[in-house]
Write an enzyme that holds these catalytic residues in place. Structure first.
Site, PDB file in Angstrom:
ATOM      1  NE  ARG A  14       9.429 -28.048  -7.277  1.00  0.00           N
ATOM      2  CZ  ARG A  14       9.258 -28.511  -8.482  1.00  0.00           C
ATOM      3  NH1 ARG A  14      10.387 -28.520  -9.245  1.00  0.00           N
ATOM      4  NH2 ARG A  14       8.462 -29.482  -9.126  1.00  0.00           N
ATOM      5  CG  HIS A  35      10.789 -31.866  -4.770  1.00  0.00           C
ATOM      6  ND1 HIS A  35      10.161 -32.484  -5.867  1.00  0.00           N
ATOM      7  CD2 HIS A  35       9.806 -31.020  -4.362  1.00  0.00           C
ATOM      8  CE1 HIS A  35       9.031 -31.815  -6.297  1.00  0.00           C
ATOM      9  NE2 HIS A  35       9.185 -30.883  -5.172  1.00  0.00           N
ATOM     10  CG  ASN A  61      11.478 -34.949  -8.496  1.00  0.00           C
ATOM     11  OD1 ASN A  61      11.022 -33.911  -7.950  1.00  0.00           O
ATOM     12  ND2 ASN A  61      11.669 -35.978  -7.754  1.00  0.00           N
ATOM     13  CG  HIS A  74       4.396 -22.535  -3.880  1.00  0.00           C
ATOM     14  ND1 HIS A  74       3.342 -23.256  -4.128  1.00  0.00           N
ATOM     15  CD2 HIS A  74       5.452 -23.427  -3.896  1.00  0.00           C
ATOM     16  CE1 HIS A  74       3.758 -24.485  -4.567  1.00  0.00           C
ATOM     17  NE2 HIS A  74       5.026 -24.533  -4.337  1.00  0.00           N
TER      18      HIS A  74
END
Length: 324
Positions: A70, A74, A99, A198
């Protein structure tokens, strides 16, 4: 009558070739390509050092694999894969809505950076560490591998506002997801493939409370289970796995969950709804795990190529949290 062009001097072929090569060199420098062999000579132990640290961290806590994956996502979605997400500061990406109190794994990246700096000081960028650690995390939890092109450099800036704007929210409908990924150059097919990340990780109650209490396209037993983990008020940081079936294994069960109305986030379940345009792709990933793995690996490689800083742009940070 004499040809009116006869006095125009012609350019010798060798000169043309030299000019073409010079032009190609300039263009190549302007859009410097990443290379999988970038550190082969300058820091030959870089990749093995990163892998060992990732395997160790994921061995201690499987969730860390999802956290490192992740972090890379990001990072890349906000001003490109430039490690801007790692910079400390109240106006940076760390403090952005998607975040803050959510991203994790910074300490693992710090450990890797320290080890790599010990081996080859000032050579390996934090951005490359993020890209390699994401791949190694997926592999460590049973997922596919892919070649990571290297040579990214680190940014000297980080934008909270860009993170708030560019990162897709868990409340998005399908159209919003398609747009968010399209803005970064991804097709709908690639968006669905990347959503398969996910298969790993957990989400906070605050991110799925509305789905657990207000939505109807959710399995009844699953809904009751979520409500027991996520009260209607309070408990914002309570965690639930994004893949309720195999939470610590990278596989295609995430997509089976969607077909069974067991997507944790609103944005997850949007990939499979009555008459939905991405239903067929979800079904194909359920029936053919190999296609999902290949699509995911290709999409991840593409994501790692989002607007990298190369050449003399940016810097190689000594500490991933601060600029030099």
């Amino acid at each position: 009558m004499a040809n009116s062009h006869s006095s125009t001097p012609s350019i010798p072929t060798t000169t043309k070739l030299v000019l073409f090569l010079l032009f190609s060199l300039v263009v190549g420098m302007a859009s410097a390509q990443l290379s999988s062999t970038f550190y082969d000579k300058s820091c030959p132990t870089a990749l093995s050092t990163i892998k060992s640290a990732v395997v160790s961290a994921v061995g201690k806590e499987a969730r860390m694999g999802a956290s490192l994956l992740r972090l890379h996502f990001h990072d890349c979605f906000v001003q490109g894969c430039d490690a801007s997400v790692l910079l400390d500061g109240s106006s940076g990406e760390k403090s952005a809505g998607p975040n803050a109190n959510s991203l994790r794994g910074f300490d693992v990246i710090d450990t890797i950076k320290t080890q790599v700096e010990s081996a080859c000081a000032g050579i390996v960028s934090c951005a490359d560490i993020l890209a390699v650690a994401a791949r190694d995390s997926v592999v460590a939890l049973g997922g596919p591998t892919w070649t990571v092109p290297l040579g990214r450099r680190d940014s000297t800036t980080s934008s909270q506002s860009a993170a708030n704007t560019d990162l897709p929210a868990p409340t998005l409908d399908l159209a919003g997801l398609i747009t968010a990924f399209s803005n970064k150059g991804f097709t709908t097919k690639e968006m669905v493939a990347l959503s398969g990340s996910h298969s790993l990780g957990q989400a906070r109650c605050i991110a799925f409370r509305t789905r657990a209490y207000n939505e109807t396209n959710i399995d009844a037993t699953y809904k009751t289970s979520l409500q027991s983990q996520c009260p209607s008020t309070g408990g914002d940081d309570n965690l639930s796995p994004l893949d309720v079936t195999t939470p610590n294994t990278f596989d295609n069960a995430y997509f089976t969950n969607l077909k069974n109305n067991k997507g944790l986030l609103h944005s997850d379940q949007q990939l499979f709804t009555t008459g939905g345009s991405t239903n067929a792709q979800v079904n194909s990933y359920i029936t053919n795990r190999a296609i999902f793995r290949a699509d995911f690996a290709n999409a991840m490689k593409k994501m790692g190529n989002l607007s990298p800083l190369t050449g003399t742009n940016g810097q190689i940070r000594k500490n991933c949290r601060t600029i030099n």
